[in-house]
Scaffold this active site. Structure first.
Site, PDB file in Angstrom:
ATOM      1  N   LYS A  67       0.849  -1.221  -0.004  1.00  0.00           N
ATOM      2  CA  LYS A  67      -0.076  -0.147  -0.076  1.00  0.00           C
ATOM      3  C   LYS A  67       0.878   1.312  -0.054  1.00  0.00           C
ATOM      4  O   LYS A  67       0.656   2.060  -0.632  1.00  0.00           O
ATOM      5  CB  LYS A  67      -1.083   0.076   1.226  1.00  0.00           C
ATOM      6  CG  LYS A  67      -1.781  -1.154   1.224  1.00  0.00           C
ATOM      7  CD  LYS A  67      -2.801  -1.128   2.705  1.00  0.00           C
ATOM      8  CE  LYS A  67      -2.033  -1.049   3.692  1.00  0.00           C
ATOM      9  NZ  LYS A  67      -1.415  -2.192   4.040  1.00  0.00           N
ATOM     10  N   ARG A  71      -0.526  -9.042  13.443  1.00  0.00           N
ATOM     11  CA  ARG A  71      -0.838  -7.911  12.289  1.00  0.00           C
ATOM     12  C   ARG A  71      -1.852  -8.746  11.452  1.00  0.00           C
ATOM     13  O   ARG A  71      -3.053  -8.322  10.931  1.00  0.00           O
ATOM     14  CB  ARG A  71      -0.043  -7.118  11.819  1.00  0.00           C
ATOM     15  CG  ARG A  71       0.678  -5.936  12.690  1.00  0.00           C
ATOM     16  CD  ARG A  71       2.003  -5.694  12.427  1.00  0.00           C
ATOM     17  NE  ARG A  71       1.882  -4.868  11.039  1.00  0.00           N
ATOM     18  CZ  ARG A  71       3.031  -4.703  10.388  1.00  0.00           C
ATOM     19  NH1 ARG A  71       4.062  -5.571  10.703  1.00  0.00           N
ATOM     20  NH2 ARG A  71       2.912  -4.133   9.031  1.00  0.00           N
ATOM     21  N   ARG A 128      11.753  -5.894   5.575  1.00  0.00           N
ATOM     22  CA  ARG A 128      11.476  -4.132   5.186  1.00  0.00           C
ATOM     23  C   ARG A 128      12.428  -3.592   6.061  1.00  0.00           C
ATOM     24  O   ARG A 128      12.611  -3.795   7.074  1.00  0.00           O
ATOM     25  CB  ARG A 128      10.192  -3.802   5.439  1.00  0.00           C
ATOM     26  CG  ARG A 128       9.928  -2.455   5.232  1.00  0.00           C
ATOM     27  CD  ARG A 128       8.601  -1.974   5.099  1.00  0.00           C
ATOM     28  NE  ARG A 128       7.905  -2.529   6.322  1.00  0.00           N
ATOM     29  CZ  ARG A 128       6.211  -2.394   6.372  1.00  0.00           C
ATOM     30  NH1 ARG A 128       5.683  -1.749   5.461  1.00  0.00           N
ATOM     31  NH2 ARG A 128       5.762  -2.933   7.603  1.00  0.00           N
ATOM     32  N   ARG A 135     -10.065   0.760   8.161  1.00  0.00           N
ATOM     33  CA  ARG A 135      -9.628  -0.681   8.504  1.00  0.00           C
ATOM     34  C   ARG A 135     -10.333  -1.354   9.425  1.00  0.00           C
ATOM     35  O   ARG A 135     -10.032  -2.589   9.533  1.00  0.00           O
ATOM     36  CB  ARG A 135      -8.586  -0.057   9.811  1.00  0.00           C
ATOM     37  CG  ARG A 135      -6.981  -0.907  10.047  1.00  0.00           C
ATOM     38  CD  ARG A 135      -6.398  -0.794   8.930  1.00  0.00           C
ATOM     39  NE  ARG A 135      -4.905  -1.151   9.489  1.00  0.00           N
ATOM     40  CZ  ARG A 135      -4.009  -0.767   8.973  1.00  0.00           C
ATOM     41  NH1 ARG A 135      -3.737   0.241   8.179  1.00  0.00           N
ATOM     42  NH2 ARG A 135      -2.787  -1.202   9.456  1.00  0.00           N
ATOM     43  N   ARG A 150      10.941  -1.435  11.385  1.00  0.00           N
ATOM     44  CA  ARG A 150       9.956  -0.881  12.239  1.00  0.00           C
ATOM     45  C   ARG A 150       9.590  -2.001  13.226  1.00  0.00           C
ATOM     46  O   ARG A 150       9.919  -3.136  13.403  1.00  0.00           O
ATOM     47  CB  ARG A 150       8.566  -1.103  11.163  1.00  0.00           C
ATOM     48  CG  ARG A 150       8.243   0.242  10.835  1.00  0.00           C
ATOM     49  CD  ARG A 150       7.232   0.374   9.763  1.00  0.00           C
ATOM     50  NE  ARG A 150       5.928  -0.441  10.220  1.00  0.00           N
ATOM     51  CZ  ARG A 150       4.838  -0.430   9.286  1.00  0.00           C
ATOM     52  NH1 ARG A 150       5.027   0.381   7.909  1.00  0.00           N
ATOM     53  NH2 ARG A 150       3.792  -0.920   9.454  1.00  0.00           N
TER      54      ARG A 150
HETATM   55  P1  AP5 Z   1       5.020  -1.636   2.034  1.00  0.00           P
HETATM   56  O1  AP5 Z   1       4.812  -0.881   0.414  1.00  0.00           O
HETATM   57  O2  AP5 Z   1       5.584  -0.906   3.010  1.00  0.00           O
HETATM   58  O3  AP5 Z   1       3.527  -2.367   2.255  1.00  0.00           O
HETATM   59  P2  AP5 Z   1       2.387  -1.805   3.025  1.00  0.00           P
HETATM   60  O4  AP5 Z   1       1.285  -2.514   2.388  1.00  0.00           O
HETATM   61  O5  AP5 Z   1       2.178  -0.532   3.093  1.00  0.00           O
HETATM   62  O6  AP5 Z   1       2.410  -2.500   4.615  1.00  0.00           O
HETATM   63  P3  AP5 Z   1       2.338  -2.046   6.118  1.00  0.00           P
HETATM   64  O7  AP5 Z   1       3.154  -2.821   6.825  1.00  0.00           O
HETATM   65  O8  AP5 Z   1       2.994  -0.493   6.040  1.00  0.00           O
HETATM   66  O9  AP5 Z   1       0.979  -2.135   6.215  1.00  0.00           O
HETATM   67  P4  AP5 Z   1       0.223  -2.030   7.639  1.00  0.00           P
HETATM   68  O10 AP5 Z   1      -1.266  -2.034   7.063  1.00  0.00           O
HETATM   69  O11 AP5 Z   1       0.537  -2.998   8.387  1.00  0.00           O
HETATM   70  O12 AP5 Z   1       0.997  -0.818   8.313  1.00  0.00           O
HETATM   71  P5  AP5 Z   1       0.409   0.788   8.858  1.00  0.00           P
HETATM   72  O13 AP5 Z   1       1.488   1.485   8.770  1.00  0.00           O
HETATM   73  O14 AP5 Z   1      -0.834   0.814   7.850  1.00  0.00           O
HETATM   74  O15 AP5 Z   1       5.823  -2.960   1.481  1.00  0.00           O
HETATM   75  C1  AP5 Z   1       6.061  -3.746   2.219  1.00  0.00           C
HETATM   76  C2  AP5 Z   1       7.446  -4.256   2.210  1.00  0.00           C
HETATM   77  O16 AP5 Z   1       7.564  -5.042   0.995  1.00  0.00           O
HETATM   78  C3  AP5 Z   1       8.647  -3.358   1.784  1.00  0.00           C
HETATM   79  O17 AP5 Z   1       9.728  -3.879   2.142  1.00  0.00           O
HETATM   80  C4  AP5 Z   1       8.719  -3.060   0.307  1.00  0.00           C
HETATM   81  O18 AP5 Z   1       9.839  -2.720  -0.327  1.00  0.00           O
HETATM   82  C5  AP5 Z   1       8.309  -4.453  -0.418  1.00  0.00           C
HETATM   83  N1  AP5 Z   1       7.667  -4.651  -1.560  1.00  0.00           N
HETATM   84  C6  AP5 Z   1       6.405  -3.683  -1.925  1.00  0.00           C
HETATM   85  N2  AP5 Z   1       6.208  -4.187  -3.167  1.00  0.00           N
HETATM   86  C7  AP5 Z   1       6.769  -5.411  -3.349  1.00  0.00           C
HETATM   87  C8  AP5 Z   1       6.656  -6.023  -4.660  1.00  0.00           C
HETATM   88  N3  AP5 Z   1       5.929  -5.953  -5.766  1.00  0.00           N
HETATM   89  N4  AP5 Z   1       7.378  -7.043  -4.802  1.00  0.00           N
HETATM   90  C9  AP5 Z   1       8.282  -7.198  -3.666  1.00  0.00           C
HETATM   91  N5  AP5 Z   1       8.527  -6.461  -2.609  1.00  0.00           N
HETATM   92  C10 AP5 Z   1       7.581  -5.501  -2.212  1.00  0.00           C
HETATM   93  O19 AP5 Z   1      -0.334   0.547  10.196  1.00  0.00           O
HETATM   94  C11 AP5 Z   1       0.571   0.296  11.177  1.00  0.00           C
HETATM   95  C12 AP5 Z   1      -0.033   0.014  12.658  1.00  0.00           C
HETATM   96  O20 AP5 Z   1      -0.591   1.398  12.799  1.00  0.00           O
HETATM   97  C13 AP5 Z   1      -1.477  -0.670  12.553  1.00  0.00           C
HETATM   98  O21 AP5 Z   1      -0.796  -2.132  12.888  1.00  0.00           O
HETATM   99  C14 AP5 Z   1      -2.488  -0.253  13.681  1.00  0.00           C
HETATM  100  O22 AP5 Z   1      -1.791  -0.471  14.966  1.00  0.00           O
HETATM  101  C15 AP5 Z   1      -2.068   1.293  13.359  1.00  0.00           C
HETATM  102  N6  AP5 Z   1      -2.916   2.004  12.344  1.00  0.00           N
HETATM  103  C16 AP5 Z   1      -2.765   2.370  11.011  1.00  0.00           C
HETATM  104  N7  AP5 Z   1      -4.090   2.659  10.341  1.00  0.00           N
HETATM  105  C17 AP5 Z   1      -4.725   2.460  11.286  1.00  0.00           C
HETATM  106  C18 AP5 Z   1      -6.520   2.559  11.270  1.00  0.00           C
HETATM  107  N8  AP5 Z   1      -7.009   3.167  10.008  1.00  0.00           N
HETATM  108  N9  AP5 Z   1      -7.120   2.114  12.432  1.00  0.00           N
HETATM  109  C19 AP5 Z   1      -6.411   1.760  13.298  1.00  0.00           C
HETATM  110  N10 AP5 Z   1      -5.107   1.595  13.693  1.00  0.00           N
HETATM  111  C20 AP5 Z   1      -4.324   2.047  12.399  1.00  0.00           C
HETATM  112 MG    MG Z   2       2.514   1.300   4.934  1.00  0.00          MG
END
Ligand code: AP5
Ligand code: MG
Length: 219
Positions: free
Chosen positions: A13, A171, A127, A88, A160
């Site tokens: 994402k 997660r 990552r 979410r 992270r």
């Molecule tokens: P990346 O692009 O970083 O993936 P991502 O989908 O953004 O993954 P996240 O871990 O950020 O998602 P998340 O939903 O768990 O975390 P968030 O920060 O939203 O890619 C991942 C890796 O893969 C990277 O190393 C990249 O280089 C690699 N990659 C990408 N594309 C690739 C490809 N095609 N091929 C190979 N490799 C690839 O949330 C974190 C925390 O915040 C949550 O757990 C929660 O506690 C809180 N939070 C956030 N939003 C909310 C909400 N709306 N409500 C409640 N709590 C929330």
């Molecule tokens: Mg992300």
């Protein structure tokens, strides 16, 4: 044009959100990034959010909803925005719908990036993120030119806190229980577009753009 990027942790994402934001000149709004900035700056919100984030569970809706409402009201969101990591759960989706309706807006596309669990674990555990500018790397799939250093700003790369093995598992469970129901929710509303998130980054970006452009012609 208002877009939601949906998908499990590690689906890409953040990676795709940045590229789609550039393509359409609209901001990417990542609730995870905003929360992490608050944790880093030790704000009251950050201190509250941290205990949830470190466990890999969702932060309470009231915290996140207020944050998104403030961000969407900013001037740079007038022509549209990309939501990464919000909504979410079903409650957040309902609140978002009402929030947008009140402002005479709507969700135009929900892009679901679909990746199998084994690949997600590999992506998350490898990552590395820049402490300074937030750019994402991977120890195998997307290596920086110099180990441990960000290509863009020279900042230090770190892992992270929620990318540790146990927290990744938590997660992924939270995703299945709380976020996955949004696929049905947005499918029922005719907004969901599934994208295969396996393969090269630029191919996936191409598929997302194609889905958006196809949607434009059908409306
Ligand atoms: P990346 O692009 O970083 O993936 P991502 O989908 O953004 O993954 P996240 O871990 O950020 O998602 P998340 O939903 O768990 O975390 P968030 O920060 O939203 O890619 C991942 C890796 O893969 C990277 O190393 C990249 O280089 C690699 N990659 C990408 N594309 C690739 C490809 N095609 N091929 C190979 N490799 C690839 O949330 C974190 C925390 O915040 C949550 O757990 C929660 O506690 C809180 N939070 C956030 N939003 C909310 C909400 N709306 N409500 C409640 N709590 C929330
Ligand atoms: Mg992300």
């Amino acid at each position: 044009m208002n877009i939601i990027l949906l998908g499990p942790p590690g689906a890409g994402k953040g990676t795709q959100g940045k590229l789609i934001a550039q393509q359409y000149s609209i901001p990417q709004i990542s609730t995870g990034d905003i929360l992490r900035a608050n944790v880093k700056n030790k704000t009251a919100l950050g201190l509250k959010a941290r205990e949830f984030m470190d466990k890999g569970v969702l932060v309470t809706d009231d915290i996140v909803v207020g944050m998104v409402e403030d961000r969407i009201a900013m001037k740079d969101c007038q022509a549209g925005f990309i939501l990464d990591g919000f909504p979410r759960n079903i409650n957040q989706a309902g609140v978002l719908g009402r929030m947008l309706e009140g402002a005479g807006k709507k969700v135009d596309y929900v892009i679901g990036i679909e990746v199998d669990k084994k690949a997600l674990v590999k992506r998350l555990s490898g990552r590395r993120v820049c402490r300074k500018c937030g750019e994402s790397y991977h120890i195998v799939f997307s290596q920086p030119l110099n180990q441990g250093i960000c290509d863009k700003c020279g900042g230090e790369l770190y892992q992270r806190e929620d990318d540790l093995e146990e927290t990744i598992a938590a997660r992924l469970d939270v995703y299945e229980q709380e976020t996955l129901p949004l696929v049905a929710y947005y499918t029922e509303r005719g907004l969901y577009r599934a994208i295969n998130g396996a393969g090269a980054v630029d191919m996936i970006t191409g598929a997302i753009v194609e889905a958006i452009e196809k949607g434009k012609h059908n409306t």
